[in-house]
Design an enzyme around this catalytic site. Structure first.
Site, mmCIF file in Angstrom:
data_model
loop_
_atom_site.group_PDB
_atom_site.id
_atom_site.type_symbol
_atom_site.label_atom_id
_atom_site.label_comp_id
_atom_site.label_asym_id
_atom_site.label_seq_id
_atom_site.Cartn_x
_atom_site.Cartn_y
_atom_site.Cartn_z
ATOM 1 N N MET A 196 0.818 -1.219 0.000
ATOM 2 C CA MET A 196 0.000 0.000 0.000
ATOM 3 C C MET A 196 0.852 1.270 0.000
ATOM 4 O O MET A 196 0.595 2.207 -0.745
ATOM 5 C CB MET A 196 -0.930 0.010 1.228
ATOM 6 C CG MET A 196 -2.037 -1.006 1.201
ATOM 7 S SD MET A 196 -3.255 -0.686 -0.089
ATOM 8 C CE MET A 196 -4.127 0.730 0.572
ATOM 9 N N GLY A 197 1.882 1.282 0.853
ATOM 10 C CA GLY A 197 2.725 2.467 0.975
ATOM 11 C C GLY A 197 3.479 2.764 -0.310
ATOM 12 O O GLY A 197 3.546 3.914 -0.760
ATOM 13 N N ASN A 222 11.616 3.309 4.736
ATOM 14 C CA ASN A 222 11.124 2.012 5.184
ATOM 15 C C ASN A 222 12.139 1.461 6.182
ATOM 16 O O ASN A 222 13.340 1.707 6.056
ATOM 17 C CB ASN A 222 10.982 1.059 3.989
ATOM 18 C CG ASN A 222 10.231 -0.200 4.367
ATOM 19 O OD1 ASN A 222 9.005 -0.163 4.549
ATOM 20 N ND2 ASN A 222 10.936 -1.302 4.523
ATOM 21 N N ARG A 223 11.632 0.725 7.176
ATOM 22 C CA ARG A 223 12.506 0.209 8.238
ATOM 23 C C ARG A 223 13.656 -0.610 7.635
ATOM 24 O O ARG A 223 14.794 -0.482 8.046
ATOM 25 C CB ARG A 223 11.675 -0.630 9.204
ATOM 26 C CG ARG A 223 12.321 -0.895 10.526
ATOM 27 C CD ARG A 223 11.266 -1.144 11.593
ATOM 28 N NE ARG A 223 10.330 -2.188 11.177
ATOM 29 C CZ ARG A 223 10.448 -3.473 11.481
ATOM 30 N NH1 ARG A 223 11.461 -3.888 12.224
ATOM 31 N NH2 ARG A 223 9.562 -4.353 11.069
ATOM 32 N N SER A 225 -9.024 3.352 0.992
ATOM 33 C CA SER A 225 -9.619 2.145 0.437
ATOM 34 C C SER A 225 -9.302 1.985 -1.034
ATOM 35 O O SER A 225 -9.122 2.959 -1.752
ATOM 36 C CB SER A 225 -11.140 2.163 0.608
ATOM 37 O OG SER A 225 -11.686 0.972 0.063
ATOM 38 N N LYS A 283 -14.061 4.551 7.732
ATOM 39 C CA LYS A 283 -13.379 3.487 6.975
ATOM 40 C C LYS A 283 -13.692 2.124 7.586
ATOM 41 O O LYS A 283 -13.893 1.128 6.867
ATOM 42 C CB LYS A 283 -11.856 3.730 6.940
ATOM 43 C CG LYS A 283 -11.063 2.601 6.270
ATOM 44 C CD LYS A 283 -11.551 2.339 4.864
ATOM 45 C CE LYS A 283 -10.825 1.304 4.041
ATOM 46 N NZ LYS A 283 -10.173 0.175 4.603
ATOM 47 N N HIS A 331 -17.068 1.267 6.442
ATOM 48 C CA HIS A 331 -16.928 0.894 5.026
ATOM 49 C C HIS A 331 -16.560 -0.586 4.936
ATOM 50 O O HIS A 331 -17.140 -1.352 4.166
ATOM 51 C CB HIS A 331 -15.850 1.769 4.370
ATOM 52 C CG HIS A 331 -15.330 1.249 3.056
ATOM 53 N ND1 HIS A 331 -14.467 0.162 2.979
ATOM 54 C CD2 HIS A 331 -15.544 1.638 1.780
ATOM 55 C CE1 HIS A 331 -14.184 -0.091 1.712
ATOM 56 N NE2 HIS A 331 -14.827 0.791 0.962
ATOM 57 N N ASN A 332 -15.591 -0.997 5.742
ATOM 58 C CA ASN A 332 -15.160 -2.399 5.706
ATOM 59 C C ASN A 332 -16.261 -3.327 6.204
ATOM 60 O O ASN A 332 -16.424 -4.425 5.670
ATOM 61 C CB ASN A 332 -13.893 -2.589 6.533
ATOM 62 C CG ASN A 332 -12.654 -2.108 5.807
ATOM 63 O OD1 ASN A 332 -12.730 -1.265 4.924
ATOM 64 N ND2 ASN A 332 -11.510 -2.635 6.172
ATOM 65 N N GLU A 371 -18.478 -3.756 3.459
ATOM 66 C CA GLU A 371 -17.756 -4.628 2.513
ATOM 67 C C GLU A 371 -17.960 -6.106 2.899
ATOM 68 O O GLU A 371 -18.257 -6.947 2.043
ATOM 69 C CB GLU A 371 -16.277 -4.229 2.552
ATOM 70 C CG GLU A 371 -15.288 -5.146 1.862
ATOM 71 C CD GLU A 371 -13.829 -4.669 2.096
ATOM 72 O OE1 GLU A 371 -13.539 -3.473 1.899
ATOM 73 O OE2 GLU A 371 -12.986 -5.504 2.490
ATOM 74 N N TYR A 372 -17.836 -6.408 4.180
ATOM 75 C CA TYR A 372 -18.030 -7.781 4.654
ATOM 76 C C TYR A 372 -19.451 -8.260 4.331
ATOM 77 O O TYR A 372 -19.653 -9.389 3.878
ATOM 78 C CB TYR A 372 -17.856 -7.866 6.175
ATOM 79 C CG TYR A 372 -16.448 -8.046 6.690
ATOM 80 C CD1 TYR A 372 -15.413 -7.216 6.289
ATOM 81 C CD2 TYR A 372 -16.164 -9.040 7.621
ATOM 82 C CE1 TYR A 372 -14.133 -7.370 6.798
ATOM 83 C CE2 TYR A 372 -14.892 -9.203 8.137
ATOM 84 C CZ TYR A 372 -13.877 -8.362 7.721
ATOM 85 O OH TYR A 372 -12.607 -8.519 8.234
ATOM 86 N N ARG A 381 -17.782 -15.691 8.499
ATOM 87 C CA ARG A 381 -16.349 -15.945 8.293
ATOM 88 C C ARG A 381 -15.814 -16.758 9.459
ATOM 89 O O ARG A 381 -15.010 -17.680 9.280
ATOM 90 C CB ARG A 381 -15.571 -14.619 8.191
ATOM 91 C CG ARG A 381 -15.808 -13.883 6.898
ATOM 92 C CD ARG A 381 -14.732 -12.826 6.677
ATOM 93 N NE ARG A 381 -15.100 -11.914 5.601
ATOM 94 C CZ ARG A 381 -14.297 -10.980 5.112
ATOM 95 N NH1 ARG A 381 -13.084 -10.818 5.600
ATOM 96 N NH2 ARG A 381 -14.705 -10.187 4.133
ATOM 97 N N HIS A 392 -36.872 -5.593 37.183
ATOM 98 C CA HIS A 392 -36.247 -4.576 36.335
ATOM 99 C C HIS A 392 -37.233 -3.495 35.895
ATOM 100 O O HIS A 392 -36.838 -2.544 35.236
ATOM 101 C CB HIS A 392 -35.602 -5.242 35.117
ATOM 102 C CG HIS A 392 -34.445 -6.122 35.485
ATOM 103 N ND1 HIS A 392 -33.309 -5.639 36.091
ATOM 104 C CD2 HIS A 392 -34.259 -7.459 35.373
ATOM 105 C CE1 HIS A 392 -32.468 -6.633 36.320
ATOM 106 N NE2 HIS A 392 -33.029 -7.754 35.895
HETATM 107 C C1 6PG Z 1 -10.164 -1.559 1.341
HETATM 108 C C2 6PG Z 1 -10.241 -2.846 2.128
HETATM 109 C C3 6PG Z 1 -9.001 -3.109 2.902
HETATM 110 C C4 6PG Z 1 -9.085 -4.311 3.808
HETATM 111 C C5 6PG Z 1 -9.176 -5.587 3.071
HETATM 112 C C6 6PG Z 1 -8.973 -6.835 3.900
HETATM 113 O O1 6PG Z 1 -11.058 -0.752 1.561
HETATM 114 O O2 6PG Z 1 -9.269 -1.400 0.531
HETATM 115 O O3 6PG Z 1 -11.306 -2.761 3.019
HETATM 116 O O4 6PG Z 1 -8.718 -1.977 3.671
HETATM 117 O O5 6PG Z 1 -7.971 -4.360 4.586
HETATM 118 O O6 6PG Z 1 -10.374 -5.668 2.385
HETATM 119 O O7 6PG Z 1 -9.861 -6.954 4.949
HETATM 120 P P1 6PG Z 1 -10.027 -8.363 5.653
HETATM 121 O O8 6PG Z 1 -8.690 -9.018 5.662
HETATM 122 O O9 6PG Z 1 -10.500 -8.081 7.048
HETATM 123 O O10 6PG Z 1 -11.014 -9.117 4.839
#
Ligand code: 6PG
Length: 483
Positions: free
Chosen positions: A13-14, A32-33, A128, A183, A186-187, A190-191, A288, A456
């Site tokens: 990503m970086g 980077n380290r 994302s 975010k 958002h995830n 996504e799930y 999951r 209660h």
């Molecule tokens: C995004 C994704 C990302 C996320 C992966 C993996 O928006 O680009 O949400 O940030 O890390 O989808 O998520 P999981 O490993 O929890 O499925």
């Protein structure tokens, strides 16, 4: 000092984000380290723009023009804290540290407070779109001070994904943890979306006996409907893919245990804390979890239960007609998942004092991010005219969509239950919807039970106050308690 921005952490990503910045005319310091990654970036992509490699954090900070802007792209948690501490040692008041990882928003709130005390701006930014998004245009959700946003805006707008109308997919979400919070949700969405697609697949595969290729074609078609989205598109691609080793459908050789890195779990934990039901997301996380319960699943194979085998008997109905029902069930459940996610964001905004423009938020998810979908335009409109204030479900476009899908949604859930196909997000979304529609809920009975075993108290439909039955007394009198 030569660089106008810097990136710390050059994993997938970086490195992609650093290249995206350089390609857009930024002068990018990189650190980077392990220096080998830095070297690799320069060797492979150094000609894409102006990079300034650093071997130490001190050198990195020294390369940045004042006031400095450094974007951290390292693993969430302890690694992020370690990098922040190192940077803070060399940075000066007025400098900006941006955390672009998937950090937990409460960590972001804490870090912002600590760094503010040192005069530094700390911005927690959701990013994302995965590696490709980071390189070609991610959707970005920064949270932090207004002053830091003023300075970050031109840089981030230049590298952000652009929606069809040209609007960059980045906005100042709110103060401190607001960016990482949205975010996280958002995830969570996504799930839920991924699980809904998986349930649709399972019903077609095991229920209707279709091949991955045939189902891939269905998803391809669905991508031309209201469901038009990135996740539907890549689903078709995955289903059409053949295993390079055996030539079988790839999906058949992949172990059926789903991984996760935590953001879905946080979305649900936080929803529980805030008292917001996000049933679709919760069931997606648990699905999951169940997939990964090896001992339990092995035992169920070794010592199987009696029950139907998942096969759907269509009778007079055509396969095409049933597939259309699944599409509608998916659409309705997806609206519920989004509605629940947005509810969680509104509640958090009240709790944490963030002023989040929901219509704008929906717009920055239209491109670049994983949940990008055509109907986000509609979601944005619904928030803009106030129709979604209580819930997205009440916005006319979505209300009509749900009403039109409802009979099919019920049919699919009922059929799945009957033949023994698990559809946790389909069915829990429908249960949420029906719970919401009910004029009276059995919660009244629960209040009665709570009053009996624990005094209660309950409230009455016809009088104010908290009431209690003296259950143990011979006359079982009702008494009004202090409120
Ligand atoms: C995004 C994704 C990302 C996320 C992966 C993996 O928006 O680009 O949400 O940030 O890390 O989808 O998520 P999981 O490993 O929890 O499925």
């Amino acid at each position: 000092a030569e660089a106008n921005v810097g990136v710390v952490g050059l994993a997938a990503m970086g490195a992609s984000l650093a290249r995206n910045l350089a390609r857009h005319g930024n002068r990018v310091a990189v650190y980077n380290r392990h220096y080998s990654r830095t070297e690799h970036l320069i060797d492979a992509y150094g000609d894409e723009g102006e990079f300034y490699p650093a071997k130490t954090v001190e050198e990195f900070v020294g390369l940045l023009e004042k006031p400095r802007t450094a974007i951290i792209m390292v693993k969430a948690g302890a690694a992020t804290d370690a990098v922040i501490d190192e940077l803070a040692e060399y940075m000066e008041p007025g400098d900006i540290i941006v955390d672009g990882g998937n950090s937990y928003f409460k960590d972001t709130i804490r870090r912002e407070k600590e760094l503010r005390a040192k005069g530094l701006h700390f911005v927690g930014m959701g990013v994302s779109g995965g590696e490709e998004g980071a390189l070609l245009g991610p959707s970005m959700m920064p949270g932090g001070s207004d002053a830091s946003w003023e300075r970050l805006k031109p840089i981030l707008e230049s590298i952000a994904a652009k929606a069809d109308d040209g609007e960059p997919c980045v906005m100042h979400v709110g103060e401190n943890g607001a960016g990482h919070f949205v975010k996280m949700v958002h995830n969570g969405i996504e799930y839920a979306d991924m699980q809904l697609i998986a349930e649709s697949y399972d019903i077609m595969r095991r229920g209707l006996g279709m091949t991955p290729d045939e189902i891939g074609d269905v998803f391809e078609r669905w991508n031309g409907t209201d469901l038009d989205s990135y996740l539907i598109e890549i689903t078709a691609e995955v289903l059409h893919k053949k295993d390079p080793q055996t030539g079988k459908p790839l999906v058949d050789v992949i172990l059926d245990h789903a991984g996760m890195k935590g953001t879905g779990t946080w979305t649900v934990q936080t929803a529980l804390e805030l008292g917001v039901p996000v049933t679709g997301i919760a069931e997606a996380v648990f699905a999951r979890g169940l997939s990964d319960q090896t001992v339990l699943r092995d035992k169920a194979q070794a010592d199987p239960f009696e029950g139907p085998d998942g096969h759907i008997e269509l009778g007079a109905e055509t396969r095409e007609a049933f597939i259309e029902r699944i599409r509608r069930a998916l659409y309705a459940s997806k609206i519920v998942a989004y509605a629940q996610g947005f509810n969680e964001i509104s509640r958090a905004a009240e709790t944490y004092g963030w002023d989040i423009d929901m219509a704008h938020l929906a717009r920055i998810w239209r491109a670049g991010c994983i949940i990008r979908a055509k109907f986000l335009d509609r979601i944005s409109e619904a928030f803009k005219d106030g129709a979604a204030d209580v819930s997205l479900l009440f916005a006319p476009y979505f209300k009509q969509g749900i009403e039109a899908s409802e009979p099919d949604w019920r049919h699919v859930v009922a059929t799945a239950a009957e033949v023994g196909l698990p559809a946790p997000v389909f069915s829990s979304s429908l249960a949420y919807f029906d719970g919401l529609r009910a004029k009276r809920l059995p919660a009244a009975l629960i209040q009665g039970q709570r009053d009996l075993f624990g005094a209660h108290t309950y409230r009455r439909v016809d009088q104010p106050g908290a009431w209690h039955i003296l259950w143990a007394e011979p006359d079982q009198r009702e008494v009004r308690m202090a409120d």
